[in-house]
Design a protein around this motif. Structure first.
Motif, PDB file in Angstrom:
ATOM      1  N   THR A  30       0.715  -1.189   0.042  1.00 53.95           N
ATOM      2  CA  THR A  30       0.039   0.020   0.113  1.00 53.95           C
ATOM      3  C   THR A  30       0.827   1.218   0.069  1.00 53.95           C
ATOM      4  O   THR A  30       0.413   2.324  -0.459  1.00 53.95           O
ATOM      5  CB  THR A  30      -0.853  -0.042   1.238  1.00 53.95           C
ATOM      6  N   GLY A  67     -13.003   1.159  -0.537  1.00 52.55           N
ATOM      7  CA  GLY A  67     -13.233  -0.319  -0.638  1.00 52.55           C
ATOM      8  C   GLY A  67     -14.471  -0.787  -1.285  1.00 52.55           C
ATOM      9  O   GLY A  67     -14.260  -1.809  -1.979  1.00 52.55           O
ATOM     10  N   TRP A 105     -14.199  -0.827  -5.247  1.00 55.54           N
ATOM     11  CA  TRP A 105     -13.461  -1.956  -5.585  1.00 55.54           C
ATOM     12  C   TRP A 105     -14.213  -3.287  -5.424  1.00 55.54           C
ATOM     13  O   TRP A 105     -14.152  -4.102  -6.282  1.00 55.54           O
ATOM     14  CB  TRP A 105     -12.051  -2.059  -5.174  1.00 55.54           C
ATOM     15  N   ILE A 131      -7.983  -5.515  -1.270  1.00 55.05           N
ATOM     16  CA  ILE A 131      -7.829  -4.368  -0.256  1.00 55.05           C
ATOM     17  C   ILE A 131      -6.733  -3.590  -0.543  1.00 55.05           C
ATOM     18  O   ILE A 131      -7.054  -2.482  -0.321  1.00 55.05           O
ATOM     19  CB  ILE A 131      -7.769  -4.710   1.429  1.00 55.05           C
ATOM     20  N   ALA A 173      -7.727  -1.325  -3.427  1.00 60.12           N
ATOM     21  CA  ALA A 173      -8.613  -0.264  -2.867  1.00 60.12           C
ATOM     22  C   ALA A 173      -7.656   0.896  -2.191  1.00 60.12           C
ATOM     23  O   ALA A 173      -7.671   1.984  -2.427  1.00 60.12           O
ATOM     24  CB  ALA A 173      -9.567  -0.708  -2.090  1.00 60.12           C
ATOM     25  N   ALA A 174      -6.944   0.100  -1.254  1.00 58.61           N
ATOM     26  CA  ALA A 174      -5.967   1.437  -0.223  1.00 58.61           C
ATOM     27  C   ALA A 174      -4.948   2.152  -1.340  1.00 58.61           C
ATOM     28  O   ALA A 174      -4.852   3.230  -1.073  1.00 58.61           O
ATOM     29  CB  ALA A 174      -5.173   0.300   0.734  1.00 58.61           C
ATOM     30  N   THR A 231      -6.693   2.747   7.068  1.00 61.20           N
ATOM     31  CA  THR A 231      -7.238   1.576   5.971  1.00 61.20           C
ATOM     32  C   THR A 231      -7.998   0.915   7.066  1.00 61.20           C
ATOM     33  O   THR A 231      -8.785  -0.132   6.281  1.00 61.20           O
ATOM     34  CB  THR A 231      -5.939   0.820   5.397  1.00 61.20           C
ATOM     35  N   ILE A 251     -11.384   0.447   5.264  1.00 56.65           N
ATOM     36  CA  ILE A 251     -11.629  -0.700   3.889  1.00 56.65           C
ATOM     37  C   ILE A 251     -11.594  -2.013   4.464  1.00 56.65           C
ATOM     38  O   ILE A 251     -12.354  -2.618   4.046  1.00 56.65           O
ATOM     39  CB  ILE A 251     -10.067  -0.426   3.279  1.00 56.65           C
ATOM     40  N   VAL A 255     -14.828  -4.233   3.805  1.00 56.45           N
ATOM     41  CA  VAL A 255     -14.536  -4.930   2.720  1.00 56.45           C
ATOM     42  C   VAL A 255     -14.512  -6.622   2.862  1.00 56.45           C
ATOM     43  O   VAL A 255     -15.293  -7.438   2.475  1.00 56.45           O
ATOM     44  CB  VAL A 255     -13.711  -4.893   1.752  1.00 56.45           C
TER      45      VAL A 255
END
Lengths: 290, 294
Positions: B81, B122, B125, B160, B163-164, B229, B232, B236
């Motif tokens: 990330t 999150g 995605w 994840i 998304a992050a 995060t 997220i 998710v």
């Protein structure tokens, strides 16, 4: 960019600018596509969403879906409609942004323009809060909230987020650049601390405040762990927590088209603030280094 | 600093400080001290008897294979990330620095993810890659790939991270653009006159001069990956499937709030506090060093 001279630009961009544009457009696609896709999904019927792949252009259910989300009451989050969620989130974002700015500007003013015992102690007490994010004190902070009866209240959602070392440090740094002659002149004219604050310091800080407002509005709007901890009842939810509840109990009758509309509503206000106040935001972000 | 002109008031400064100090003490210091205290105590399963166990909770946490697993998960997740958005943003910033037309347009679109909440990032995605409704998930399965992040831990992790990382591109982009603009153009022109090709100019001049920006972003991205995060992961994957995406922060929340293991959760909080203090110290050392560059 005035320093970007003729010689500079030609020597650097003679090699096909198309490559650069192509890479940038690819980047934009990555960045914008997930949001665009969700927007497209928000204009489709539930049946269309449940049968992937989705079309790439918006569908014909824009009005139906948005009308239903705004005026129909969303069954999935306990009958709470989007208005309540948007109102809650706006209250949180605005109070956190304004509250933080007010509280930080006052304490920075005290630290820079006065001399008093334990001044630096106070400074360090504020500074060290940088190292105590909610994430490292989840349970005891929750207990404090319960003891003070702040669960499911706007005070509980906003007040604890208002103390900010970052904003105080920023104002302190900026105040230290205000020349001493200005203060001296003001004092010769008989201005007290309040006059000086409102007539000089506040106007001079306008740009900083605007930049900070954007950053803190986004900070407030995008809060997650905090509202998750301090709200139980559905009508105190922020829009983000409500969305998470909508998708986490997803089953055959999840109203995906309304989930998509709600997602768009959760994204739109902060994106609008960032885009419309871009000039201050970018300046503030890059110059204050967070 | 000592010769600064000041107001002579004696009480007013304290009044100005009251709001911030009060909030800080009640909502930051008191809970943090409680976390420290709790980390040395252990309660029986019914919460009736509390005993002092010293560093027992820490010993238990650090020898718990689940915790070690969570440390590994956090390292993989944070490294990816932190580095992926830096790489993407650097390429895009270098390209944006070259174009003249449309620069504002690109920037306007590029900053959108900054305003999107991590949890929403999150979800975006998830909509694309959800095994039942996701278009990309559908396409992956059509291509013969067995895609199901709800069952496959690596795929959940991948989702994840995407998304992050996606959300962090904007921030990194803006800083690299600013970093590039601060590089004196005369330097690049001199190199060009000396016959250095564009690629060479990048690696020998631009890249080293961006080192302070890159280092700053590395620290900020790491802090983001550790703490911001949470949304997220919670929205998710909820740390799953199994414990495949349970990062340290998620585990503190889960053990304390869901599993009600108070002592263990508090000990984990204290360990995290140590990590934040280290990261903040690095960040501020760097800021100080940056003054010499400027």
């Amino acid at each position: 960019m005035p320093e970007r001279t003729e010689a500079g630009t030609t020597s650097r961009s003679r090699r096909s600018p198309w490559v650069s544009h192509a890479v940038l457009i690819a980047g934009i696609l990555i960045v914008v596509f997930p949001i665009y896709y969700t927007f497209v999904a928000s204009t489709l019927s539930l049946q269309q969403i449940l049968r992937p792949p989705l079309q790439l252009l918006p569908g014909s259910h824009f009005l139906d879906n948005y009308y239903e989300a705004l005026f129909g009451g969303l069954g999935r989050v306990g009958g709470i409609n989007v208005w309540t969620l948007l109102l809650n989130t706006s209250i949180v974002a605005l109070s956190v942004a304004v509250g933080k700015i007010v509280i930080s500007i006052l304490s920075a003013y005290a630290i820079v323009f006065f001399r008093f015992p334990f001044r630096m102690t106070f400074f360090w007490v504020i500074f060290i809060t940088l190292m105590l994010p909610v994430e490292v004190r989840i349970l005891p902070t929750y207990k404090v909230m319960v003891d003070l009866g702040l669960i499911d209240t706007y005070t509980g959602l906003t007040l604890p987020l208002m103390a900010s070392a970052t904003a105080t440090l920023l104002f302190r740094q900026f105040f230290m650049t205000i020349p001493g002659e200005l203060l001296e002149a003001a004092r010769v004219d008989g201005a007290g601390p309040w006059r000086f604050f409102f007539d000089f310091v506040l106007p001079l800080s306008k740009t900083n405040i605007a930049a900070l407002f954007v950053i803190l509005f986004i900070y407030g709007w995008t809060q997650y762990l905090w509202p998750l901890l301090v709200t139980n009842s559905n009508d105190m939810n922020t829009i983000i927590i409500a969305l998470r509840k909508m998708i986490s109990y997803a089953d055959a009758d999840t109203q995906w088209h309304l989930v998509m509309v709600t997602t768009i509503f959760a994204i739109l206000p902060p994106v609008a603030v960032v885009v419309l106040m871009q000039r201050w935001f970018v300046k503030g972000l890059v110059e204050t280094e967070k | 600093m000592t010769s600064r002109v000041i107001f002579p008031h004696k009480v007013l400064p304290y009044l100005l400080l009251v709001p911030q100090i009060a909030i800080t003490l009640v909502f930051f210091y008191w809970p943090a001290s409680q976390a420290l205290r709790q980390s040395t105590l252990r309660e029986d399963p019914f919460g009736l008897v509390t005993t002092f166990v010293g560093l027992g909770n820490f010993r238990q946490v650090l020898s718990d294979p689940d915790y070690i697993g969570s440390v590994q998960t956090t390292i993989i997740f944070s490294a990816a990330t932190a580095l992926i958005p830096m790489a993407i943003a650097l390429v895009l910033a270098v390209m944006a620095d070259k174009v003249i037309k449309g620069r504002g347009f690109y920037r306007t679109l590029m900053i959108w993810p900054y305003a999107v909440a991590p949890a929403i990032a999150g979800m975006l995605w998830l909509f694309l890659f959800n095994p039942t409704i996701g278009t990309f998930a559908y396409m992956l399965r059509r291509a013969g790939y067995d895609w199901d992040p709800l069952l496959n831990g690596n795929q959940a992790m991948l989702m994840i991270i995407m998304a992050a990382a996606w959300k962090q591109i904007s921030y990194n982009f803006l800083f690299f653009v600013a970093g590039l603009q601060a590089i004196p153009k005369s330097l690049l022109e001199a190199a060009a006159v000396d016959g250095a090709r564009e690629v060479k100019r990048f690696w020998t001049i631009v890249f080293p001069l961006l080192a302070p920006t890159s280092f700053f972003l590395l620290v900020v991205n790491t802090v983001y990956a550790f703490f911001d995060t949470f949304g997220i992961i919670h929205a998710v994957t909820s740390g799953g499937p199994g414990k495949a995406t349970e990062t340290l922060v998620y585990k503190v929340y889960n053990d304390g709030f869901v599993n009600l293991m108070l002592g263990s959760s508090a000990a984990q909080s204290v360990i995290l506090m140590g990590i934040v203090i280290a990261l903040t110290a690095i960040q501020f050392r760097y800021v100080e060093r940056k003054v010499h560059y400027a």
